[in-house]
Design an enzyme around this catalytic site. Structure first.
Site, PDB file in Angstrom:
ATOM      1  N   TYR A 134     -10.295  -4.998   0.010  1.00  0.00           N
ATOM      2  CA  TYR A 134      -8.882  -5.179  -0.330  1.00  0.00           C
ATOM      3  C   TYR A 134      -8.000  -5.083   0.916  1.00  0.00           C
ATOM      4  O   TYR A 134      -7.151  -5.953   1.156  1.00  0.00           O
ATOM      5  CB  TYR A 134      -8.472  -4.121  -1.349  1.00  0.00           C
ATOM      6  CG  TYR A 134      -7.013  -4.152  -1.728  1.00  0.00           C
ATOM      7  CD1 TYR A 134      -6.539  -5.072  -2.660  1.00  0.00           C
ATOM      8  CD2 TYR A 134      -6.103  -3.243  -1.170  1.00  0.00           C
ATOM      9  CE1 TYR A 134      -5.206  -5.095  -3.019  1.00  0.00           C
ATOM     10  CE2 TYR A 134      -4.764  -3.265  -1.528  1.00  0.00           C
ATOM     11  CZ  TYR A 134      -4.319  -4.194  -2.456  1.00  0.00           C
ATOM     12  OH  TYR A 134      -2.994  -4.223  -2.809  1.00  0.00           O
TER      13      TYR A 134
ATOM     14  N   SER B 250       0.328  -5.725   1.314  1.00  0.00           N
ATOM     15  CA  SER B 250       0.286  -4.318   0.920  1.00  0.00           C
ATOM     16  C   SER B 250       0.467  -3.462   2.164  1.00  0.00           C
ATOM     17  O   SER B 250       0.117  -3.885   3.278  1.00  0.00           O
ATOM     18  CB  SER B 250      -1.060  -3.988   0.268  1.00  0.00           C
ATOM     19  OG  SER B 250      -1.233  -2.589   0.097  1.00  0.00           O
TER      20      SER B 250
END
Length: 256
Positions: free
Chosen positions: A160, A147
């Site tokens: 995350y 990401s």
């Protein structure tokens, strides 16, 4: 018949983890459209996975849905073994399975942390290890879905962002160690990907993204699929240890 706009992956057997989700669905579809036989992994959403397999078969691709809890090491190895048993080999693995809960760091428990890290990071470690064993004789490719948050923190995403940053470095280290066996390992870091209802649920965030991105739109699942197909193809045969950012150019936007 493979889509001629894509690299030809005919004869390749690929596993896509988390294929029942939106991004995973897009990745699996692009692999199938490129001519690959696809093992679509899912954890709980059997209906979505079976619908995906039906759609992949409509493209003329061979496809199989396999359920596994990738937070368990033995399940990662079972998934890879199922793919090899079905396809006779394994050429490509895309580690896409992941979760993205929102939780403030101050109130986060160790259990909360581990739930995200085990799903996003440890599963990729275990699946990569299993896949590399299967690919050792003839080579192959592994792609982690990381990401842009691997380098850009976001409130409520500490577990995350840490897991995604670790995925990028794991890809580099795996590329280093598995390269002599002809195994290429890379990461793809998506930006904000459109999903149904996102504009209604987060209108301000979508507006800010569209203003910041030079290409002026959110990403689509097939954008990530295209990147993964490229990295698994012979066109990328000298690319390994790389993090391919697919964000519409938003990372080029000035922060001041």
């Amino acid at each position: 018949m493979p889509d001629v706009s894509l690299p030809d992956l005919s004869g390749i057997v690929a596993v896509v983890t988390g294929a029942s989700g939106q991004v995973g669905h897009g990745i699996a579809l692009r692999f199938a459209q490129a001519g690959a036989a696809v093992v679509a992994h899912y954890h709980r959403d059997q209906a979505s996975a079976e619908n995906l397999v039906h759609r992949l078969r409509e493209t003329g691709a061979a496809a199989l849905a396999v359920s596994a809890d990738l937070s368990e090491e033995r399940e990662c190895h079972r998934l890879v073994a199922a793919a090899v048993d079905w396809g006779g080999k394994l050429d490509a693995l895309v580690n896409n399975a992941g979760v993205q809960p929102v939780q403030e760091l101050a109130g986060m428990s160790v259990a909360d942390w581990r739930a995200v890290v085990d799903t996003n990071l440890t599963s990729a470690f275990c699946c990569t290890q299993a896949a590399a064993d299967a690919m050792r004789a003839s080579g192959g490719t592994v792609t982690h879905i990381a990401s842009i948050e691997a380098t850009q923190p976001a409130t409520g995403h500490a577990h995350y962002t840490a897991s995604k940053a670790a995925l990028v470095m794991h890809a580099r280290n795996a590329a280093l160690e598995y390269g002599p066996h002809g195994i290429r390992v890379n990461a793809v870091s998506p930006g904000l990907i459109h999903r149904p209802g996102l504009e209604q649920a987060w209108p301000e965030g979508v507006r800010r993204w569209e203003q910041a991105a030079p290409l002026t739109r959110l990403g689509r699942a097939e954008d990530i699929g295209n990147a993964c197909v490229f990295l698994a193809s012979p066109m990328a045969e000298w690319i390994s240890g790389h993090n391919l950012v697919v964000d519409g150019g938003v990372g080029a936007h000035p922060t001041w």
